[in-house]
Write a protein that holds these residues in place. Structure first.
Motif, short mmCIF file in Angstrom:
data_model
loop_
_atom_site.label_atom_id
_atom_site.label_comp_id
_atom_site.label_asym_id
_atom_site.label_seq_id
_atom_site.Cartn_x
_atom_site.Cartn_y
_atom_site.Cartn_z
N ASN A 287 -12.24 -55.91 16.12
CA ASN A 287 -13.16 -55.74 17.24
C ASN A 287 -13.93 -57.01 17.53
OD1 ASN A 287 -13.23 -52.85 18.21
ND2 ASN A 287 -13.35 -52.59 15.99
N ASN A 288 -14.01 -57.32 18.79
CA ASN A 288 -14.83 -58.44 19.23
C ASN A 288 -15.84 -57.89 20.22
OD1 ASN A 288 -15.90 -60.85 20.13
ND2 ASN A 288 -14.14 -61.38 21.40
N PRO A 289 -16.99 -57.42 19.71
CA PRO A 289 -17.97 -56.72 20.54
C PRO A 289 -18.52 -57.58 21.69
CG PRO A 289 -18.60 -56.65 18.22
CD PRO A 289 -17.44 -57.57 18.32
N LEU A 290 -18.55 -58.87 21.51
CA LEU A 290 -19.08 -59.75 22.55
C LEU A 290 -18.31 -59.63 23.85
CD1 LEU A 290 -20.00 -63.09 20.76
CD2 LEU A 290 -21.54 -61.43 21.84
N CYS A 291 -17.01 -59.42 23.72
CA CYS A 291 -16.15 -59.38 24.90
C CYS A 291 -15.62 -57.97 25.16
CB CYS A 291 -15.00 -60.36 24.71
SG CYS A 291 -13.84 -60.42 26.07
N GLY A 292 -15.61 -57.14 24.12
CA GLY A 292 -15.05 -55.80 24.26
C GLY A 292 -13.58 -55.71 23.88
N ASP A 293 -13.08 -56.73 23.20
CA ASP A 293 -11.69 -56.70 22.77
C ASP A 293 -11.56 -55.81 21.53
OD1 ASP A 293 -11.27 -58.81 24.63
OD2 ASP A 293 -11.91 -60.25 23.11
N ALA A 294 -10.59 -54.92 21.56
CA ALA A 294 -10.34 -54.05 20.42
C ALA A 294 -8.85 -53.88 20.25
CB ALA A 294 -11.00 -52.69 20.63
N GLY B 206 -8.10 -55.45 25.80
CA GLY B 206 -8.98 -56.61 25.72
C GLY B 206 -8.72 -57.54 26.87
N CYS B 207 -9.36 -58.67 26.83
CA CYS B 207 -9.22 -59.64 27.91
C CYS B 207 -7.87 -60.35 27.80
CB CYS B 207 -10.35 -60.66 27.84
SG CYS B 207 -10.30 -61.68 26.36
N ALA B 208 -7.55 -61.11 28.80
CA ALA B 208 -6.25 -61.79 28.86
C ALA B 208 -6.03 -62.69 27.66
CB ALA B 208 -6.15 -62.59 30.15
N ILE B 209 -7.06 -63.40 27.24
CA ILE B 209 -6.89 -64.35 26.14
C ILE B 209 -6.61 -63.63 24.82
CG2 ILE B 209 -8.08 -66.09 24.75
CD1 ILE B 209 -9.39 -67.05 27.34
N SER B 210 -7.36 -62.54 24.57
CA SER B 210 -7.14 -61.83 23.31
C SER B 210 -5.75 -61.21 23.26
CB SER B 210 -8.22 -60.76 23.10
OG SER B 210 -8.10 -59.73 24.05
N LYS B 211 -5.30 -60.70 24.39
CA LYS B 211 -3.99 -60.07 24.45
C LYS B 211 -2.87 -61.11 24.32
CE LYS B 211 -2.61 -56.51 27.41
NZ LYS B 211 -2.86 -55.78 28.68
N ALA C 208 -17.20 -69.28 24.29
CA ALA C 208 -17.28 -67.82 24.30
C ALA C 208 -15.90 -67.18 24.10
CB ALA C 208 -17.89 -67.32 25.61
N ARG C 209 -14.86 -67.97 24.34
CA ARG C 209 -13.49 -67.43 24.24
C ARG C 209 -12.85 -67.62 22.88
NH1 ARG C 209 -13.16 -63.60 27.69
NH2 ARG C 209 -13.24 -64.22 29.87
N VAL C 210 -13.53 -68.37 22.00
CA VAL C 210 -12.94 -68.67 20.70
C VAL C 210 -12.66 -67.38 19.93
CG1 VAL C 210 -13.41 -69.72 18.44
CG2 VAL C 210 -13.84 -71.01 20.53
N LYS C 211 -13.62 -66.45 19.98
CA LYS C 211 -13.44 -65.20 19.25
C LYS C 211 -12.35 -64.32 19.85
CE LYS C 211 -17.90 -65.05 17.07
NZ LYS C 211 -19.26 -64.48 17.04
N CYS C 212 -12.16 -64.44 21.16
CA CYS C 212 -11.08 -63.70 21.81
C CYS C 212 -9.73 -64.19 21.30
CB CYS C 212 -11.13 -63.90 23.33
SG CYS C 212 -12.68 -63.38 24.07
N ALA C 213 -9.62 -65.52 21.22
CA ALA C 213 -8.35 -66.12 20.81
C ALA C 213 -8.05 -65.87 19.34
CB ALA C 213 -8.37 -67.62 21.09
ZN ZN Z 1 -12.00 -61.38 24.99
#
Ligand code: ZN
Length: 149
Positions: free
Chosen positions: A35-42, A63-68, A124-129
């Protein structure tokens, strides 16, 4: 750098639209939820191990495009690797997106994952990636949950 950015955009869009290994593995040896609560990626990462080798790996979630896109590419790259090789990639990927590893200067085995060096410009995108990698790491370590916070 703008060429890398173009490639980055293109790859992210492609994997977001058409994620690879986006499915459950019913008889997975391990799985973990990230989970990345900052962005909502799960997302949930499934791993099927055979003799300490990643026979199959897949993910599900939202999740967002980057996390996916990152999760999609992670599954492609890690499939067939040994646990140790997968952990080395996790370490290198993590160091790359946090600026500790220079993909041009430092020896590494990141290959096409190098395009994610682009997220350095967007803190802000580092955690998504890196979410899918942390989740893979948790699954391989036998933990079932991981949060980037
Ligand atoms: Zn994200």
């Amino acid at each position: 750098m703008s060429e890398l950015n173009d490639l980055y955009q293109e790859v992210i869009l492609d994997h977001n639209k058409n994620p690879r290994n986006f499915r459950e593995i019913e008889d997975a040896t391990r799985y973990a939820d990230g989970n990345n609560p900052l962005c909502g990626d799960a997302l949930r990462v499934y791993v099927e191990l055979e003799d300490d080798r990643v026979k199959d790996v897949a993910f599900k979630g939202s999740g967002c495009a980057i996390s996916k896109a990152s999760a999609s590419m992670m599954t492609q790259v890690v499939k067939g690797k040994s646990k140790v090789e997968a952990e080395v990639l996790f370490d290198e990927f993590h160091k790359m997106v946090t600026g500790e590893l220079d993909t041009e200067e430092d020896e590494n085995s990141l290959g096409k994952l190098k395009i994610f060096a682009g997220v350095l410009e967007f803190p802000a995108r580092v955690k998504c990636a890196s979410l899918s990698w942390h989740t893979l790491h948790a699954a391989l370590s036998g933990e079932e949950e991981v949060s980037t916070e």
